[in-house]
Motif scaffolding. Structure first.
Motif, mmCIF file in Angstrom:
data_model
loop_
_atom_site.group_PDB
_atom_site.id
_atom_site.type_symbol
_atom_site.label_atom_id
_atom_site.label_comp_id
_atom_site.label_asym_id
_atom_site.label_seq_id
_atom_site.Cartn_x
_atom_site.Cartn_y
_atom_site.Cartn_z
ATOM 1 N N MET A 48 -17.462 8.444 -9.759
ATOM 2 C CA MET A 48 -16.371 8.239 -8.806
ATOM 3 C C MET A 48 -16.722 8.834 -7.443
ATOM 4 O O MET A 48 -16.371 8.252 -6.400
ATOM 5 N N MET A 133 -10.332 12.787 -4.028
ATOM 6 C CA MET A 133 -10.724 12.393 -5.379
ATOM 7 C C MET A 133 -9.928 13.163 -6.424
ATOM 8 O O MET A 133 -10.047 14.389 -6.538
ATOM 9 N N ASP A 134 -9.121 12.439 -7.163
ATOM 10 C CA ASP A 134 -8.335 12.983 -8.276
ATOM 11 C C ASP A 134 -7.419 14.128 -7.859
ATOM 12 O O ASP A 134 -7.052 14.977 -8.685
ATOM 13 N N THR A 162 -7.959 8.356 -5.239
ATOM 14 C CA THR A 162 -7.929 7.803 -6.584
ATOM 15 C C THR A 162 -6.529 7.876 -7.168
ATOM 16 O O THR A 162 -5.722 8.737 -6.807
ATOM 17 N N SER A 225 -10.441 6.515 -13.861
ATOM 18 C CA SER A 225 -9.821 6.678 -12.564
ATOM 19 C C SER A 225 -10.095 5.437 -11.728
ATOM 20 O O SER A 225 -11.079 4.726 -11.961
ATOM 21 N N ALA A 227 -10.400 3.928 -7.763
ATOM 22 C CA ALA A 227 -10.500 4.201 -6.328
ATOM 23 C C ALA A 227 -9.609 3.248 -5.553
ATOM 24 O O ALA A 227 -9.544 2.052 -5.835
#
Length: 233
Positions: A48, A133-134, A162, A225, A227
């Motif tokens: 990711m 990210m996350d 994400t 996950s 994007a």
């Protein structure tokens, strides 16, 4: 001004990542052996990071980038190596210390500055791009959209982030997680269909000048996950 539910969740995440799980997240960031399940998470997170980085130009010289929820700083370092001036923000002061201590030297014009704090705080300044990210997957969809809108106020070009996609497997994993004892339980994720998130983003008045779209799903064992991107029209 962040909403009450955002602030409440932010406090829960800060406690979890700075106290309860900080050692586990340091192991994820290292090269030490992990269990089979955790190894798939490490592999998925690396994939990711590559997917999010691919949404930005190879040459980022002159760009200022916010890594919102930087964790151990791997994505921040990758973007700095392309020439960006990266600010890595994380709720966990301990993870920020770890990122600063382990970050390699950056050759060329890029650099990384790590700070502990809220990714939405205006004092971080303006950016050409934001990567997250996350870091929004634990917030309700409405709060995640509001956070993207807040970030857009200070972003010139693009925001890539994400969501936890509402797949049957992820929903089952999410429900199974609720069965663990509270002391062992990570903060719940908030699964959402990527297309539903696009609709929510498109309906947000503060994002009227932005184009949202789903980009790429990473499905690697216990890491799932998706994007997303919002870019200036």
């Amino acid at each position: 001004m962040a909403g009450a539910s955002y602030l409440r969740r932010r406090g829960e995440l800060e406690v979890y990542f700075d106290r309860t799980a900080v050692d586990a997240w340091k192991r994820f960031a290292s090269d030490e052996p992990l269990s089979r399940i955790r190894a798939t998470v490490r592999e998925g997170r690396a994939a990711m990071r590559r997917a999010l980085a691919a949404r930005l130009p190879d040459d980022l010289a002159g760009w200022r980038v916010l890594d919102a929820g930087c964790g151990a700083g791997h994505l921040a370092v990758a973007l700095a190596r392309r020439g960006a001036d990266v600010t890595g923000i994380d709720l966990s002061p301990e993870m920020v210390r770890f990122a600063a201590e382990t970050a390699p030297a950056i050759a060329g014009p890029g650099r990384v500055t790590f700070r502990a704090g809220d990714m939405l705080a205006p004092e971080h300044g303006r950016f050409d791009a934001v990567v997250a990210m996350d870091s929004l997957i634990h917030y309700r969809a409405a709060d995640a959209v509001a956070a993207v809108a807040r970030l857009a106020e200070r972003t010139e070009r693009a925001i890539v982030f994400t969501v936890a996609p509402a797949t049957p497997l992820l929903l089952a994993m999410h429900m199974a997680g609720r069965l663990f004892p509270r002391a062992d339980r990570a903060p719940a994720i908030e699964p959402v269909a990527p297309r539903a998130m696009v609709r929510r983003l498109s309906a947000e008045p503060a994002l009227g000048g932005w184009q949202p779209r789903p980009v790429e799903r990473v499905d690697c064992g216990f890491y799932i996950s998706h994007a997303m991107e919002v870019a200036r029209r």
